[in-house]
Scaffold this active site. Structure first.
Site, PDB file in Angstrom:
ATOM      1  N   THR A   1       3.805   0.144   4.811  1.00 24.59           N
ATOM      2  CA  THR A   1       4.129   1.484   5.296  1.00 24.59           C
ATOM      3  C   THR A   1       2.908   2.393   5.183  1.00 24.59           C
ATOM      4  O   THR A   1       2.832   3.411   5.849  1.00 24.59           O
ATOM      5  CB  THR A   1       5.260   2.121   4.471  1.00 24.59           C
ATOM      6  N   ASP A   2       1.944   2.012   4.333  1.00 21.46           N
ATOM      7  CA  ASP A   2       0.803   2.875   4.005  1.00 21.46           C
ATOM      8  C   ASP A   2       1.299   4.283   3.693  1.00 21.46           C
ATOM      9  O   ASP A   2       0.732   5.286   4.130  1.00 21.46           O
ATOM     10  CB  ASP A   2      -0.212   2.903   5.147  1.00 21.46           C
ATOM     11  N   HIS A   3       2.365   4.338   2.929  1.00 16.92           N
ATOM     12  CA  HIS A   3       3.089   5.571   2.595  1.00 16.92           C
ATOM     13  C   HIS A   3       2.156   6.547   1.869  1.00 16.92           C
ATOM     14  O   HIS A   3       1.649   6.251   0.789  1.00 16.92           O
ATOM     15  CB  HIS A   3       4.264   5.190   1.694  1.00 16.92           C
TER      16      HIS A   3
ATOM     17  N   SER B   1       0.844  -1.208   0.000  1.00 19.74           N
ATOM     18  CA  SER B   1       0.000   0.000   0.000  1.00 19.74           C
ATOM     19  C   SER B   1       0.871   1.247   0.000  1.00 19.74           C
ATOM     20  O   SER B   1       1.304   1.720   1.053  1.00 19.74           O
ATOM     21  CB  SER B   1      -0.931   0.018   1.219  1.00 19.74           C
TER      22      SER B   1
ATOM     23  N   LYS C   1      -8.855   4.021   0.970  1.00 15.05           N
ATOM     24  CA  LYS C   1      -9.399   4.749   2.127  1.00 15.05           C
ATOM     25  C   LYS C   1     -10.870   5.103   1.962  1.00 15.05           C
ATOM     26  O   LYS C   1     -11.394   5.952   2.691  1.00 15.05           O
ATOM     27  CB  LYS C   1      -8.591   6.032   2.398  1.00 15.05           C
TER      28      LYS C   1
END
Length: 418
Positions: free
Chosen positions: A305-307, A62, A154
């Site tokens: 990391t959901d960067h 992600s 999201k």
């Protein structure tokens, strides 16, 4: 091109070289030899790094950039460079661009921008048109163009029938559906975890119930339809329990957890730092322990990391107005190594490829070079100087991290910082 890695300790449990020091000779992108004190005539690049360790290349399920539409946050080129210098050889790119990645042409265009880069970028296609939750996007066409999964980043799929149809439809071509775990009717206008700290801070809360109700619904639909479901970035102990029970039933479900949700509790919000405004929100300390346990036992399949790069204009504002998200690629290795062993850290960073239908690399003669280079030794305070991203919104700023990442070797390409 001839590349020679000197005296590298190999961390690869499936390899006979696991935990051994060896030289690695790579020619034209292929591992030709692994052994002690290799003699190679006229290598083009001989790499000698302090306490060098290598593993198979890391994968992040992600990652968000900005291009197209939000280039001020991050471009594809700089984003992939950031991933490489952070040790990642492959990333899954979220579809929250402008335009949204929701058709064959957009997937093709995105992939063309990453062509030739050492990091393999794999687009996730939007599940619904423009991620608006109304009509299914062109899922099959996107899969043909290279999309590896489908989900509205999201954005919860509030229409249960739409998710049911998606789970049924993708079975025709083995597609993977993602469903963001939040019931918006329960979450309302909340911005942080609903708990004691939300009361102290006077901020509206998002109850864990919002996540758990959505997951319970999604798992019921999966049980009815069959298919493959991935639940990204869970954040509650109830979510771990629900997914564990679903797996015992034999449902084809996987999930991830964001690294910051493993590290930070909502106590860090007391300074109203907008870098700590993330979705799902940071939970309490008790929940951190449950998430860490869920990861260790295998209920949680992978870390991410959901960067999420966010420009300063959308972060340096009042807390309730700030956009959600923190960057996380640069800090991932050092943060995980603070709470897990080296072997566990590498395991968590290399899981996930097979779930997304991607080949799993190996460190062996005859295999394409796909390596992350790092050292687990040393401590450092994470500062602005450690950020490679265009946006600087890191929750890890001024926190101590363990070890150091040098970079990657991917095929015939080297991208390292020495």
């Amino acid at each position: 091109m001839k590349i020679l890695l000197r005296s590298a300790r190999i961390i690869a449990p499936s390899s006979p070289y696991h935990q051994k020091k060896a030289d690695i000779f790579i020619e034209n992108g292929i591992i030709k030899e692994i052994g002690a004190s290799l003699k190679v005539k006229d290598p083009d690049r001989e790499i000698v790094l302090k306490d060098l360790h290598v593993s198979v290349g890391w994968f992040d399920s992600s990652v968000t950039f900005g291009e197209p539409g939000y280039e001020e946050r991050e471009t594809i080129k700089n984003g992939l460079d950031t991933a490489a210098l952070s040790g990642f050889t492959a990333i899954a790119l979220n579809p929250c661009t402008n335009p949204v990645i929701d058709d064959n042409g957009t997937v093709t265009s995105i992939l063309s921008k990453a062509q030739g880069h050492p990091v393999n970028m794999h687009p996730i296609g939007a599940l619904t048109r423009n991620s608006q939750g109304k009509d299914l996007a062109d899922l099959y066409d996107m899969s043909q163009a290279g999309a590896i999964a489908f989900g509205d980043h999201k954005q919860a799929v509030m229409n249960s029938n739409l998710l049911k149809l998606a789970l049924q439809y993708v079975q025709n071509f083995g597609g993977l559906v993602q469903s963001f775990p939040q019931d918006n009717n329960i979450a309302g206008k909340g911005v942080i975890n609903e708990d004691e700290n939300s009361t102290r801070l006077g901020l509206r809360g998002i109850a864990p119930l919002a996540e758990e109700m959505q997951i319970a619904r999604d798992l019921s639909l999966l049980e009815y339809t069959g298919g493959k479901l991935h639940i990204p970035t869970i954040s509650t102990s109830g979510a771990v329990k629900l997914i564990k029970e679903a797996k015992k039933k034999g449902l084809d479900v996987s999930c991830s957890v964001a690294i910051h949700n493993l590290i930070f509790s909502d106590d860090v919000l007391m300074e109203f730092d907008t870098n700590a405004k993330v979705l799902p929100p940071l939970r309490n300390k008790k929940t951190l322990k449950k998430l860490q346990a869920g990861l260790k036992e295998g209920t949680i399949d992978m870390v991410t990391t959901d960067h999420t790069p966010i420009d300063i204009e959308h972060k340096k504002v009042e807390f309730e107005q700030a956009l959600y998200g923190t960057i996380g690629l640069e800090s991932a290795f050092g943060a995980l190594l603070n709470i897990t062993s080296l072997e566990e850290t590498i395991d968590y960073l290399t899981r996930g490829r097979s779930r997304f239908g991607l080949p799993v690399p190996e460190i062996a003669k005859g295999e394409k070079a796909n390596l992350s280079l790092f050292t687990p030794k040393g401590k450092q305070i994470f500062t602005q100087e450690n950020i490679f991203s265009s946006s600087r919104n890191s929750l890890f700023l001024e926190h101590e991290l363990t070890g150091k990442v040098y970079g990657i070797i991917s095929g015939n390409n080297i991208l390292i910082k020495e």
